[in-house]
Design an enzyme around this catalytic site. Sequence first.
Site, short mmCIF file in Angstrom:
data_model
loop_
_atom_site.label_atom_id
_atom_site.label_comp_id
_atom_site.label_asym_id
_atom_site.label_seq_id
_atom_site.Cartn_x
_atom_site.Cartn_y
_atom_site.Cartn_z
N LYS A 29 -36.59 25.29 4.59
CA LYS A 29 -37.43 26.01 3.64
C LYS A 29 -37.27 25.31 2.23
O LYS A 29 -38.15 24.79 1.97
CB LYS A 29 -36.98 27.48 3.69
CG LYS A 29 -37.46 28.30 4.93
CD LYS A 29 -37.37 29.61 4.74
CE LYS A 29 -38.39 30.17 5.72
NZ LYS A 29 -37.69 30.51 7.12
N ASP B 17 -27.11 28.63 10.65
CA ASP B 17 -28.32 28.41 10.19
C ASP B 17 -28.82 28.89 8.86
O ASP B 17 -28.75 30.16 8.39
CB ASP B 17 -29.49 29.34 11.11
CG ASP B 17 -31.03 29.13 10.90
OD1 ASP B 17 -31.32 28.73 9.74
OD2 ASP B 17 -31.87 29.42 11.89
N PHE C 156 -33.50 35.19 14.05
CA PHE C 156 -34.36 34.07 14.06
C PHE C 156 -34.21 32.90 13.79
O PHE C 156 -33.44 32.31 12.95
CB PHE C 156 -35.56 34.54 12.92
CG PHE C 156 -36.63 33.51 13.16
CD1 PHE C 156 -37.71 33.93 14.01
CD2 PHE C 156 -36.95 32.83 12.09
CE1 PHE C 156 -38.76 33.13 14.17
CE2 PHE C 156 -38.01 32.03 12.27
CZ PHE C 156 -39.08 32.15 13.18
C1 LIG Z 1 -37.80 30.05 8.51
C2 LIG Z 1 -36.27 30.02 9.43
C3 LIG Z 1 -36.41 29.20 10.50
C4 LIG Z 1 -37.86 28.33 10.93
O1 LIG Z 1 -38.05 27.50 10.20
P1 LIG Z 1 -39.60 26.69 10.21
O2 LIG Z 1 -39.50 25.68 9.10
O3 LIG Z 1 -40.59 27.95 10.23
O4 LIG Z 1 -39.55 26.16 11.62
C5 LIG Z 1 -35.56 29.29 11.30
N1 LIG Z 1 -34.28 29.84 10.90
C6 LIG Z 1 -34.35 30.75 9.78
C7 LIG Z 1 -33.16 31.50 9.45
C8 LIG Z 1 -35.53 30.83 9.10
O5 LIG Z 1 -35.43 31.55 8.20
#
Ligand SMILES: *Cc1c(COP(=O)(O)O)cnc(C)c1O
Length: 399
Positions: free
Chosen positions: A254, A225, A140
Amino acid sequence: MKPVKSEIIDKADKVIARTYNRFPIVITKGRGCTLWDSDGRAYTDFVAGIAVCNLGHAHPRVTKALSKQAEILFHVSNLYYTVPQTELASWLVNNSFADKVFFCNSGAEANEAAIKLVRKYFNDKGEEGRCRIIAMEKSFHGRTMATLSATGQEKMRKGFEPVLNGFDFVPFNDIEALGSKIDRSTCAVLIEPIQGEGGVRCPAPEYLKGVRQICDETGTLLIFDEIQTGLGRTGKLFAYENFGIEPDVMTLAKALANGLPIGAMLTKEHIAEAFVPGSHASTFGGTPVVTAASLEVVKILIEENIIDYGRKIGEYFKQKLFRLKDRHESIIDVRGIGLLLAMKVKVDGDKVVKACMDKGFLINCIQGNILRFIPPLIIGKEEIDSLAACLDELFDRLD
Ligand SMILES: *Cc1c(COP(=O)(O)O)cnc(C)c1O
């Protein structure tokens, strides 16, 4: 006046786009690991805004830093220098593998920046065809078109095709698959060190080292990420520290400002050079109020020993979950690292979430049957014990 729950919910459903399945409670207040709803009911928070509020709610030091900055200067354009942005970038550089930081406002935006950067990097070297990114199945990376295109979950792309060109997928934890997929068109590998939304899927021992090695051998850039895993969530400041390797590019969001919108893309000097004035930008990226709060957040993480505490209490929590698994047939698996923990169950996960909510605990369910526990890193033993007791009783009924 106290908000009336049913009125707020009715009103919200009329005027807010239905992109979320919401639980029928209205949260009005938070402090530490506790949230209160409009009826005055208290909940222990094992969701933390989805791994965002690592320091708990309404941390007095963050509130103070935020208010102080708000009185001085809210926002100016990135046409000018500001102190909080500079200090935060400097902190991030001093405490990571990176030399340079690009600020934006969300995780998706941080990944967008990373995707643009790695393409530009090879383009500048005269390797225009080297533009494809290999991402993982079940990954994700966000909901914008580029990050959706990098997300290895069919259900999220459905209805939005065509997605962007230039992304290939291999199974997570399969080093051979990655090795045979990489070719001269690959510019980068994009990976979550631990897959969050995909189900808290952890890397096999040595897997990430193998990924690093393949990238080194082929001159491919490695993007981590760490939007969910960063800032102490896995018991280290950044998850990569658990695996004895470093990425070339890392994205954060986050927990970086404990609840204020911020994203950051970090990288090495020679890669950062691919971005020059005009390459990329963000109006709000690194705005003073948010970066002042974020700077306080990262200082607290270190000064108050939050990360070490989180790692230890995470181990305690995991043991508790393992004990539950020993006692209940409905629990198939317990996994995770630090305070990014999950329990796979044989029953409908949403039912467990609702039952916990009725007992005063907020937990989260992903992928239908994976319960995820991502509390503030300051969660107490007693709070974990209470949740474990609640789950124990619940599974007695469900088994
Ligand atoms: C939450 C998340 C995202 C997206 O972040 P947003 O601030 O909602 O755009 C991308 N990568 C990972 C691993 C995430 O947990």
